[in-house]
Design a protein around this motif. Structure first.
Motif, short mmCIF file in Angstrom:
data_model
loop_
_atom_site.label_atom_id
_atom_site.label_comp_id
_atom_site.label_asym_id
_atom_site.label_seq_id
_atom_site.Cartn_x
_atom_site.Cartn_y
_atom_site.Cartn_z
N SER A 109 0.86 -1.18 0.00
CA SER A 109 0.00 0.00 0.00
C SER A 109 0.90 1.23 0.00
N VAL A 110 0.77 2.06 -1.04
CA VAL A 110 1.68 3.20 -1.14
C VAL A 110 1.04 4.50 -0.63
N THR A 111 -0.23 4.43 -0.23
CA THR A 111 -0.89 5.59 0.38
C THR A 111 -2.17 5.12 1.07
N ASP A 112 -2.56 5.82 2.13
CA ASP A 112 -3.84 5.51 2.77
C ASP A 112 -4.92 6.47 2.28
N GLY B 81 -3.54 0.76 -2.31
CA GLY B 81 -3.66 1.97 -1.50
C GLY B 81 -4.65 1.68 -0.40
N GLY B 82 -5.53 2.59 -0.22
CA GLY B 82 -6.04 3.78 -0.89
C GLY B 82 -5.99 3.66 -2.41
N LEU C 53 1.97 -4.98 3.03
CA LEU C 53 2.80 -3.95 3.65
C LEU C 53 2.03 -2.64 3.63
N SER C 54 1.84 -2.03 4.80
CA SER C 54 1.10 -0.76 4.82
C SER C 54 2.03 0.37 4.36
N THR C 55 1.47 1.51 4.12
CA THR C 55 2.24 2.61 3.54
C THR C 55 3.27 3.17 4.51
N GLU C 56 3.15 2.77 5.80
CA GLU C 56 4.15 3.21 6.76
C GLU C 56 4.98 2.04 7.27
N GLY C 57 4.96 0.92 6.47
CA GLY C 57 5.90 -0.14 6.73
C GLY C 57 5.49 -1.17 7.77
#
Ligand code: SF4
Length: 367
Positions: A45-48, A100-101, A300-304
């Protein structure tokens, strides 16, 4: 064993800092969990953030104008994402899916895709690099995405009827622009194109046959997704689920279909082909026909934060290791330790007791 207590910018979702084995073993390229499931797919995920407010994913009531999205500083940088992708590839990951998002709202995402396109398996084979998008920005970005190395896309499209589509995305976005985005993706050479339709009874289930009619014979693969109890804010009820068996029956009454073998073990969608050779459709049946037995996906979430199931309630904080001075071998060992004890099978265990769990939002860890 050593563990560092690294402050976490965002405490929205619990994530302990994983343990790092003292004598890291080199990755074998074939990491399996407690159920013998290989680690094969990484969803990043590169953005929420998203420019839609789909009612079954990011309802406005929760994700309103005052919703505090993640601060830029807490997001993994492109360099950190790429470093982790290389570590996962050493463990046997062969497929990367950006989510994402809405991944295309992340600024300069093309640069990230270019970096990930250079990541290979230990045998030097480029990873299968794809992306799931709501299609709203595809018409503008498709060519650039292809040029930097994206291979294919999956577009979420829940209806052809413009009124229903606008109601489901809840930002009044016209369906014509998403259809134009799909055409642009094809023209740019992003192939194959898959279309994901989440079916909710009484909302868009009468669009099942019109969607099948529209995409059959087009080479684009339409998949129907059972409405799932993801996250904790979409008001999920079993009554709103249209089982895949019913979806197959409805299509078959108009366009006869038959089941076909999966392309590979662990494929999410069950494949059905039109008897008249007009292509195939897919059915994703997490609720009525769980497929946890072949689940090879990490998220993997956007904040790792690393999650080992879409319906997880907690993850492990890999960013703390990235920013805590650990080297790739140590991070690989930590990931190995997490996956090797993985035992997730939420969909097999789904019951009245589980649907109330405070699960991670899909818009946060990507579908
Ligand atoms: S419920 Fe979890 S374990 Fe089962 S298929 Fe989905 S992500 Fe995999």
């Amino acid at each position: 064993m050593s563990e560092r207590n690294v402050p976490n910018a965002d405490r929205r979702y619990a994530a302990a800092v994983p343990e790092v084995p003292d004598r890291p073993q080199a990755p074998t390229g074939r990491l399996t969990d407690r159920r013998g499931r290989r680690l094969h797919d990484l969803r990043i995920s590169v953005t929420d953030r998203c420019n839609f407010r789909c009612t079954y994913c990011m309802p406005k009531a929760v994700f309103g104008t005052d919703y505090a999205f993640l601060p830029q500083a807490s997001l993994l940088t492109f360099e950190e994402i790429t470093r982790l992708a290389r570590v996962f590839a050493a463990h046997g990951v062969e497929k990367l899916r950006l989510t994402g998002g809405e991944p295309l709202v992340r600024r300069d995402v093309e640069r990230l895709i270019g970096m990930l396109a250079a990541v290979t398996t230990p045998n030097g084979v480029p990873l299968d690099l794809t992306l799931t998008t709501n299609g709203s920005l595809l018409a503008r970005k498709a060519r650039a995405l292809r040029e930097v190395g994206l291979q294919r896309v999956t577009v979420s499209l829940d209806a052809l009827d413009d009124k229903i589509f606008r109601a489901m995305n809840d930002v009044d976005f016209p369906v014509a622009d998403v259809l134009a985005g799909i055409d642009a993706a094809e023209a740019a050479g992003l192939q194959p194109i898959k279309i994901n339709m989440v079916v909710k009874r009484g909302v868009n289930d009468h669009e099942i046959v019109p969607m099948a009619r529209h995409f059959r014979g087009s080479g684009r693969i339409l998949r129907f997704i059972e409405f799932m109890d993801v996250g904790a804010s979409n008001g999920w009820r079993m009554n709103d689920v249209v089982p895949s068996a019913e979806i197959a029956r409805r299509i078959g009454e108009v366009f006869p279909i038959e089941p076909v073998e999966p392309n590979y073990q662990g494929e999410v969608a069950e494949r059905w082909r039109y008897l008249d050779g007009q292509g195939e459709v897919g059915l994703i049946s997490s609720v009525t026909q769980p497929f946890c037995g072949g689940c090879t996906r990490a998220r993997l979430s956007t904040e790792g934060k690393l999650f080992t199931c879409l319906f997880a309630t907690a993850g492990k904080d890999l960013r703390a290791l990235l920013r805590g001075g650990f080297d790739d071998a140590q991070i690989a060992a930590a990931i190995g330790a997490i996956w090797s004890v993985r035992d997730d099978r939420y969909s097999e265990l789904r019951s009245a007791a589980t649907t109330g769990l405070r699960k991670i939002e899909m818009s946060y860890i990507g579908g």
